[in-house]
Write a protein that holds these residues in place. Structure first.
Motif, PDB file in Angstrom:
ATOM      1  N   ILE A 100      56.048  45.898  36.672  1.00 13.96           N
ATOM      2  CA  ILE A 100      55.004  44.901  36.919  1.00 13.96           C
ATOM      3  C   ILE A 100      53.842  45.632  37.566  1.00 13.96           C
ATOM      4  CG2 ILE A 100      54.333  42.839  38.200  1.00 13.96           C
ATOM      5  CD1 ILE A 100      56.244  42.120  36.033  1.00 13.96           C
ATOM      6  N   PHE A 101      52.624  45.373  37.080  1.00 19.94           N
ATOM      7  CA  PHE A 101      51.461  46.074  37.635  1.00 19.94           C
ATOM      8  C   PHE A 101      50.226  45.186  37.559  1.00 19.94           C
ATOM      9  CE2 PHE A 101      51.916  47.164  33.157  1.00 19.94           C
ATOM     10  CZ  PHE A 101      50.647  46.966  32.630  1.00 19.94           C
ATOM     11  N   ASN A 102      49.238  45.539  38.357  1.00 26.44           N
ATOM     12  CA  ASN A 102      47.941  44.870  38.295  1.00 26.44           C
ATOM     13  C   ASN A 102      47.164  45.421  37.104  1.00 26.44           C
ATOM     14  OD1 ASN A 102      48.277  45.295  41.650  1.00 26.44           O
ATOM     15  ND2 ASN A 102      47.854  43.225  40.904  1.00 26.44           N
ATOM     16  N   PHE A 103      46.604  44.536  36.302  1.00 32.35           N
ATOM     17  CA  PHE A 103      45.861  44.963  35.123  1.00 32.35           C
ATOM     18  C   PHE A 103      44.640  45.782  35.556  1.00 32.35           C
ATOM     19  CE2 PHE A 103      42.798  44.007  31.614  1.00 32.35           C
ATOM     20  CZ  PHE A 103      43.454  44.769  30.662  1.00 32.35           C
ATOM     21  N   PRO A 104      44.461  46.986  34.976  1.00 29.82           N
ATOM     22  CA  PRO A 104      43.399  47.880  35.465  1.00 29.82           C
ATOM     23  C   PRO A 104      42.020  47.657  34.856  1.00 29.82           C
ATOM     24  CG  PRO A 104      44.754  49.034  33.876  1.00 29.82           C
ATOM     25  CD  PRO A 104      45.365  47.660  34.036  1.00 29.82           C
ATOM     26  N   TYR A 105      41.911  46.813  33.819  1.00 26.52           N
ATOM     27  CA  TYR A 105      40.637  46.714  33.118  1.00 26.52           C
ATOM     28  C   TYR A 105      40.128  45.279  33.037  1.00 26.52           C
ATOM     29  CZ  TYR A 105      40.670  51.604  31.791  1.00 26.52           C
ATOM     30  OH  TYR A 105      40.654  52.970  31.835  1.00 26.52           O
ATOM     31  N   SER A 106      40.012  44.637  34.179  1.00 26.55           N
ATOM     32  CA  SER A 106      39.357  43.331  34.205  1.00 26.55           C
ATOM     33  C   SER A 106      37.908  43.479  33.752  1.00 26.55           C
ATOM     34  CB  SER A 106      39.408  42.742  35.618  1.00 26.55           C
ATOM     35  OG  SER A 106      40.740  42.502  36.000  1.00 26.55           O
ATOM     36  N   GLU A 107      37.322  44.638  34.054  1.00 20.93           N
ATOM     37  CA  GLU A 107      36.009  45.017  33.525  1.00 20.93           C
ATOM     38  C   GLU A 107      36.264  46.203  32.599  1.00 20.93           C
ATOM     39  OE1 GLU A 107      33.146  45.635  36.626  1.00 20.93           O
ATOM     40  OE2 GLU A 107      34.088  44.108  37.897  1.00 20.93           O
ATOM     41  N   TRP A 108      36.016  46.033  31.297  1.00 22.55           N
ATOM     42  CA  TRP A 108      36.497  46.990  30.307  1.00 22.55           C
ATOM     43  C   TRP A 108      35.890  48.375  30.442  1.00 22.55           C
ATOM     44  CZ3 TRP A 108      40.741  46.537  27.683  1.00 22.55           C
ATOM     45  CH2 TRP A 108      41.269  45.272  27.471  1.00 22.55           C
ATOM     46  N   HIS A 109      34.719  48.496  31.019  1.00 18.97           N
ATOM     47  CA  HIS A 109      34.065  49.803  31.091  1.00 18.97           C
ATOM     48  C   HIS A 109      34.523  50.632  32.285  1.00 18.97           C
ATOM     49  CE1 HIS A 109      31.723  47.237  33.757  1.00 18.97           C
ATOM     50  NE2 HIS A 109      31.270  48.323  34.344  1.00 18.97           N
ATOM     51  N   ARG A 110      35.334  50.041  33.166  1.00 19.41           N
ATOM     52  CA  ARG A 110      35.790  50.809  34.331  1.00 19.41           C
ATOM     53  C   ARG A 110      37.105  50.247  34.858  1.00 19.41           C
ATOM     54  NH1 ARG A 110      34.266  48.979  39.726  1.00 19.41           N
ATOM     55  NH2 ARG A 110      33.525  46.837  39.658  1.00 19.41           N
ATOM     56  N   ILE A 111      37.830  51.093  35.599  1.00 18.91           N
ATOM     57  CA  ILE A 111      39.096  50.683  36.186  1.00 18.91           C
ATOM     58  C   ILE A 111      38.834  49.936  37.488  1.00 18.91           C
ATOM     59  CG2 ILE A 111      41.254  51.500  37.215  1.00 18.91           C
ATOM     60  CD1 ILE A 111      41.197  53.840  35.310  1.00 18.91           C
ATOM     61  N   THR A 112      39.438  48.778  37.615  1.00 19.38           N
ATOM     62  CA  THR A 112      39.420  48.020  38.863  1.00 19.38           C
ATOM     63  C   THR A 112      40.866  47.648  39.187  1.00 19.38           C
ATOM     64  OG1 THR A 112      39.088  45.951  37.648  1.00 19.38           O
ATOM     65  CG2 THR A 112      37.117  47.084  38.448  1.00 19.38           C
ATOM     66  N   ILE A 113      41.071  47.028  40.320  1.00 14.53           N
ATOM     67  CA  ILE A 113      42.415  46.571  40.670  1.00 14.53           C
ATOM     68  C   ILE A 113      42.339  45.101  41.056  1.00 14.53           C
ATOM     69  CG2 ILE A 113      42.191  47.512  43.013  1.00 14.53           C
ATOM     70  CD1 ILE A 113      45.301  48.042  42.796  1.00 14.53           C
ATOM     71  N   ASP A 114      42.767  44.260  40.149  1.00 14.76           N
ATOM     72  CA  ASP A 114      42.757  42.809  40.359  1.00 14.76           C
ATOM     73  C   ASP A 114      44.109  42.410  40.948  1.00 14.76           C
ATOM     74  OD1 ASP A 114      42.777  40.047  40.230  1.00 14.76           O
ATOM     75  OD2 ASP A 114      41.742  39.964  38.292  1.00 14.76           O
ATOM     76  N   MET A 115      44.132  42.110  42.232  1.00 17.30           N
ATOM     77  CA  MET A 115      45.382  41.820  42.925  1.00 17.30           C
ATOM     78  C   MET A 115      45.987  40.483  42.514  1.00 17.30           C
ATOM     79  SD  MET A 115      45.784  44.542  44.696  1.00 17.30           S
ATOM     80  CE  MET A 115      47.103  44.147  45.841  1.00 17.30           C
ATOM     81  N   ASN A 116      45.286  39.720  41.666  1.00 18.40           N
ATOM     82  CA  ASN A 116      45.799  38.425  41.222  1.00 18.40           C
ATOM     83  C   ASN A 116      46.210  38.406  39.754  1.00 18.40           C
ATOM     84  OD1 ASN A 116      45.295  37.001  43.747  1.00 18.40           O
ATOM     85  ND2 ASN A 116      43.129  37.229  43.259  1.00 18.40           N
ATOM     86  N   LEU A 117      46.074  39.549  39.068  1.00 21.41           N
ATOM     87  CA  LEU A 117      46.385  39.605  37.640  1.00 21.41           C
ATOM     88  C   LEU A 117      47.486  40.637  37.401  1.00 21.41           C
ATOM     89  CD1 LEU A 117      45.775  38.680  34.774  1.00 21.41           C
ATOM     90  CD2 LEU A 117      43.949  40.398  34.665  1.00 21.41           C
ATOM     91  N   PHE A 118      48.643  40.165  36.913  1.00 23.51           N
ATOM     92  CA  PHE A 118      49.818  41.026  36.757  1.00 23.51           C
ATOM     93  C   PHE A 118      50.255  41.095  35.296  1.00 23.51           C
ATOM     94  CE2 PHE A 118      49.928  39.195  41.018  1.00 23.51           C
ATOM     95  CZ  PHE A 118      50.104  40.319  41.813  1.00 23.51           C
ATOM     96  N   TYR A 119      50.679  42.279  34.892  1.00 24.22           N
ATOM     97  CA  TYR A 119      51.230  42.494  33.560  1.00 24.22           C
ATOM     98  C   TYR A 119      52.649  43.051  33.687  1.00 24.22           C
ATOM     99  CZ  TYR A 119      47.054  41.887  30.590  1.00 24.22           C
ATOM    100  OH  TYR A 119      45.996  41.374  29.896  1.00 24.22           O
ATOM    101  N   ALA A 120      53.449  42.804  32.664  1.00 15.45           N
ATOM    102  CA  ALA A 120      54.776  43.424  32.555  1.00 15.45           C
ATOM    103  C   ALA A 120      54.805  44.250  31.272  1.00 15.45           C
ATOM    104  CB  ALA A 120      55.870  42.367  32.522  1.00 15.45           C
ATOM    105  N   LYS A 121      55.042  45.556  31.404  1.00 13.23           N
ATOM    106  CA  LYS A 121      55.143  46.449  30.251  1.00 13.23           C
ATOM    107  C   LYS A 121      56.184  47.524  30.551  1.00 13.23           C
ATOM    108  CE  LYS A 121      51.540  44.440  28.303  1.00 13.23           C
ATOM    109  NZ  LYS A 121      51.713  43.493  27.177  1.00 13.23           N
ATOM    110  N   ARG A 122      56.554  48.245  29.507  1.00 14.01           N
ATOM    111  CA  ARG A 122      57.523  49.334  29.645  1.00 14.01           C
ATOM    112  C   ARG A 122      56.784  50.667  29.744  1.00 14.01           C
ATOM    113  NH1 ARG A 122      62.844  49.316  28.621  1.00 14.01           N
ATOM    114  NH2 ARG A 122      62.684  47.343  27.451  1.00 14.01           N
ATOM    115  N   CYS A 123      57.210  51.499  30.683  1.00 13.86           N
ATOM    116  CA  CYS A 123      56.644  52.837  30.821  1.00 13.86           C
ATOM    117  C   CYS A 123      57.277  53.744  29.765  1.00 13.86           C
ATOM    118  CB  CYS A 123      56.907  53.376  32.216  1.00 13.86           C
ATOM    119  SG  CYS A 123      56.374  55.094  32.431  1.00 13.86           S
TER     120      CYS A 123
END
Length: 295
Positions: A100-123
């Motif tokens: 589980i991680f915070n989605f890094p591209y709430s703004e597509w041109h740069r990395i941000t950290i949205d503490m309210n938006l979570f994704y589940a993916k496999r490493c």
């Protein structure tokens, strides 16, 4: 004598009250500590991780991998400051861990950290790996690991480009020098902390957002050269670890194939097991998924 008895009873009741207050305080402190440092619960709204995790699953996440995050500027965040994070010691992330991680591209041109938006993916690739997709099958150079859901990748292998919308078929870094797509992707080197990589006008499109995230300085190119702010750079030493994240349902997953690499400080923890699932049609608990381990 009656007055003394009343004082004794009152004293006893006060003692019991203080004991219950102490017990309650300890219980609350323990619950908060467990939530902050050990475990968390998340609901999964989409099918992008099927069949490992289904839409509607509630999962328990262990923060021991890679260690709990501590926000060091909690009270400053109300002024729209980005969270500053430190991590407690923990276990290393491995290939095929579901995170589980915070989605890094709430703004597509740069990395941000949205503490309210979570994704589940496999490493599917860890720092130091070179990841690629060959005819739909996920691979890491010099590794024989089966990565992600091999069955879905086999189905992907048999499909044609015409079966997909162009926006789905074509992938990161969305640059004319790279014709990567969901069937044939990479090779892409995954930076690890202290890596000193050569940088040129071709590979900067792969790492531009990572470098800008670490340095908070703009990257630009001019006359076949790369500049950080006004300084020419030919190499760069990374200060963070990065990961390649992928959904098991490879046909419909907003993952690293589209937005790039995940910084380690965005990771909350590793999914341990399914806690609860309700059938969408009946609303009843799906007991066959209760406490099901996520592998």
């Amino acid at each position: 004598m009656a007055i003394n008895n009343k004082k004794s009873v009152l004293k006893q009741r006060l003692k019991h009250l203080m004991q219950w207050l102490l017990f309650l305080t300890i219980a609350i402190a323990l619950a908060i500590s467990l939530r902050l440092f050990l475990f968390a619960k998340f609901s999964i709204p989409t099918p992008s991780m099927e069949p490992a995790i289904k839409a509607g699953d509630q999962v328990i996440v262990s923060k021991l991998t890679p260690g709990a995050r501590i926000i060091t500027n909690f009270f400053s965040m109300k002024n729209s400051e980005e969270a500053q994070l430190k991590r407690t010691p923990g276990f290393a992330i491995k290939r095929n861990d579901v995170l589980i991680f915070n989605f890094p591209y709430s703004e597509w041109h740069r990395i941000t950290i949205d503490m309210n938006l979570f994704y589940a993916k496999r490493c599917v690739a860890i720092p130091g790996d070179t990841f690629y997709i060959e005819n739909g099958i996920y691979k890491v150079k010099h590794s024989i690991d089966t990565l992600g859901c091999y069955e879905n990748q086999q189905h992907l292998s048999g499909r044609k480009e015409s079966d997909f919308d162009p926006a789905v078929y074509h992938c990161f870094p969305h640059d004319e020098h790279y014709s990567w797509n969901i069937k044939n992707f990479g090779p892409l080197y995954i930076p690890q902390k202290e890596d000193d990589l050569s940088i040129d006008t071709r590979n900067i499109v792969l790492y531009k957002n990572l470098i800008e995230y670490e340095t908070r300085k703009a990257i630009s190119t001019k006359d076949e050269q790369v500049f950080m702010a006004d300084s020419l750079i030919t190499t760069y030493k990374f200060t963070k670890n990065y990961y390649f994240m992928a959904g098991d349902y490879v046909f419909d997953s907003k993952d690293s194939r589209y937005w790039g690499l995940l910084p380690e400080d965005h990771i909350v923890g590793k999914v341990a097991f399914v806690w609860n699932t309700k059938n969408k049609e009946t609303g009843k608990v799906s007991w066959d998924r209760f406490l099901k381990r996520v592998n």
